[in-house]
Design an enzyme around this catalytic site. Structure first.
Site, mmCIF file in Angstrom:
data_model
loop_
_atom_site.group_PDB
_atom_site.id
_atom_site.type_symbol
_atom_site.label_atom_id
_atom_site.label_comp_id
_atom_site.label_asym_id
_atom_site.label_seq_id
_atom_site.Cartn_x
_atom_site.Cartn_y
_atom_site.Cartn_z
ATOM 1 N N PRO A 12 0.846 -1.192 0.000
ATOM 2 C CA PRO A 12 0.000 0.000 0.000
ATOM 3 C C PRO A 12 0.881 1.243 0.000
ATOM 4 C CG PRO A 12 0.084 -0.957 2.198
ATOM 5 C CD PRO A 12 0.824 -1.902 1.290
ATOM 6 N N MET A 14 0.664 5.548 -0.336
ATOM 7 C CA MET A 14 -0.150 6.751 -0.410
ATOM 8 C C MET A 14 0.095 7.487 -1.720
ATOM 9 S SD MET A 14 -2.118 6.909 2.189
ATOM 10 C CE MET A 14 -2.677 8.609 2.093
ATOM 11 N N CYS A 95 3.529 3.674 9.161
ATOM 12 C CA CYS A 95 3.755 4.984 8.563
ATOM 13 C C CYS A 95 4.340 5.947 9.587
ATOM 14 C CB CYS A 95 2.449 5.543 8.006
ATOM 15 S SG CYS A 95 2.643 7.151 7.203
ATOM 16 N N LYS A 134 0.658 -4.362 9.491
ATOM 17 C CA LYS A 134 1.901 -3.974 8.820
ATOM 18 C C LYS A 134 2.667 -3.057 9.766
ATOM 19 C CE LYS A 134 3.752 -2.339 4.401
ATOM 20 N NZ LYS A 134 4.761 -1.370 4.861
ATOM 21 N N ASN A 206 8.988 -6.804 3.922
ATOM 22 C CA ASN A 206 8.843 -5.602 3.103
ATOM 23 C C ASN A 206 10.070 -4.713 3.315
ATOM 24 O OD1 ASN A 206 7.141 -2.520 3.548
ATOM 25 N ND2 ASN A 206 7.524 -3.446 1.561
ATOM 26 N N GLY A 207 10.415 -3.949 2.269
ATOM 27 C CA GLY A 207 11.482 -2.965 2.420
ATOM 28 C C GLY A 207 12.676 -3.216 1.513
ATOM 29 N N ARG A 229 8.181 0.396 -3.921
ATOM 30 C CA ARG A 229 8.567 1.309 -5.000
ATOM 31 C C ARG A 229 8.984 0.582 -6.277
ATOM 32 N NH1 ARG A 229 12.946 4.647 -2.079
ATOM 33 N NH2 ARG A 229 12.978 2.770 -0.798
#
Length: 338
Positions: A12, A14, A95, A134, A206-207, A229
């Site tokens: 996800p 933004m 976030c 998450k 993730n990351g 990304r």
């Protein structure tokens, strides 16, 4: 379709993973799990649900990511999401933005595992679809392995069995959200050890993952991977997911084929009064690394912005990228999701 698999996910993001982006991504992979942008519980309850939650069934499997810290409000928003047809509700505890912190949700909640557990308990009691979390590996100076283990254990005891773990800690002060995606060091080994210590849980990493080869390496240690990304900036990477990770037999779709299948969706979007750029901004990286990638991006960027541009601009861009003379809409263009 396996609506439970987290083997490969698209993060996800933004301002990125809206319904247009997800429709485009789904043309490249039927199996990867997609996520919405984060939506606050209050927005779900009081906002324009058709705009915030609307999606096409072809986007599934699809998860709704929520932000918030009030158990009752999150439970109500989760129930609304379930009724809307989502396959999963994901709670954002990752976030780091100051605006999110002011609302008391996101990464700052890693300092309050009991509150996160209360939110998780309320949500899981209200819906039948999976609720997931998450999070980061830590925040500020609270980033020891013991801190992460305690957070995971506390929230797992509240009924959460799937955690998506961004392998960087978050600095809540002094770094921007962009810097928080790049500056703190990645620590994949910590996430590997988390999985080893909690084999009963589904752990998704993730990351900083940029390739399918790296994804495959990580899957030797965890249950799933989530691309962010890389999936957006070089989206054609998604075309190899189904064959690589889900044993699909269909050949990878060519870039031109993907765009031809997107054409009916764009035409319908324009007929409803939408802007071309709302869709095409998500496809700018499709030809990354290809000979005419720059011309493709430039044509869409220069001619596809504002209220006036129509489908012809997209067809011209496709012709440029594919080195075709004909810019007419192909008669064989299949509907999205076909």
């Amino acid at each position: 379709m396996d609506y439970q698999s987290h083997r490969f996910c698209v993060a996800p993001m933004m301002d990125w993973t809206d319904r247009h982006c997800r429709t485009f991504h789904r043309l490249m992979t039927r199996k990867a799990r997609l996520y919405t942008e984060m939506v606050t519980a209050e927005a779900v309850i009081h906002g324009d649900r058709a705009r915030l939650l609307g999606f096409d069934g072809a986007e599934r499997p699809l998860a709704l990511q929520l932000g918030g810290s009030d158990p009752a409000r999150l439970a109500e928003a989760a129930a609304i999401g379930e009724a809307a047809g989502y396959d999963e509700i994901n709670l954002n505890i990752g976030c780091p933005s100051s605006r999110v912190q002011e609302g008391r949700f996101g990464a700052c909640l890693m300092a309050e595992p009991e509150l996160v557990a209360a939110c998780a308990s309320a949500m899981t009691a209200r819906v039948r679809i999976p609720v997931t979390v998450k999070c980061r590996i830590g925040i500020d100076d609270q980033d020891s392995e013991a801190d992460l283990s305690r957070f995971i254990a506390t929230v797992a005891d509240a009924g959460i069995s799937t955690f998506i773990v961004h392998a960087r800690k978050a600095w809540l002060e002094g770094l921007s959200p962009k810097e928080n995606r790049e500056v703190p060091s990645l620590d994949y080994a910590r996430v590997y050890r988390l999985k080893a210590s909690r084999p009963d849980l589904t752990i998704v990493l993730n990351g900083g993952i940029e390739t399918l080869a790296a994804s495959a390496d990580h899957l030797e240690h965890v249950d799933g991977v989530m691309l962010g990304r890389a999936a957006y900036q070089t989206p054609y990477i998604l075309a190899g997911i189904d064959r690589t990770f889900f044993a699909a037999h269909e050949p990878e779709p060519a870039r031109g084929e993907i765009l031809n299948r997107l054409v009916p969706y764009v035409r319908d979007h324009l007929a409803r009064g939408g802007r071309l750029n709302s869709v095409t901004r998500h496809i700018l990286g499709l030809y990354h690394g290809q000979p005419r990638a720059r011309q493709f991006r430039r044509h869409l960027s220069e001619h596809g912005v504002g209220e006036g541009p129509g489908l012809d601009v997209l067809m011209e861009a496709i012709a440029i990228a594919e080195r075709r003379e004909d810019t007419a809409i192909p008669a064989s263009a299949a509907a999205v999701g076909a």
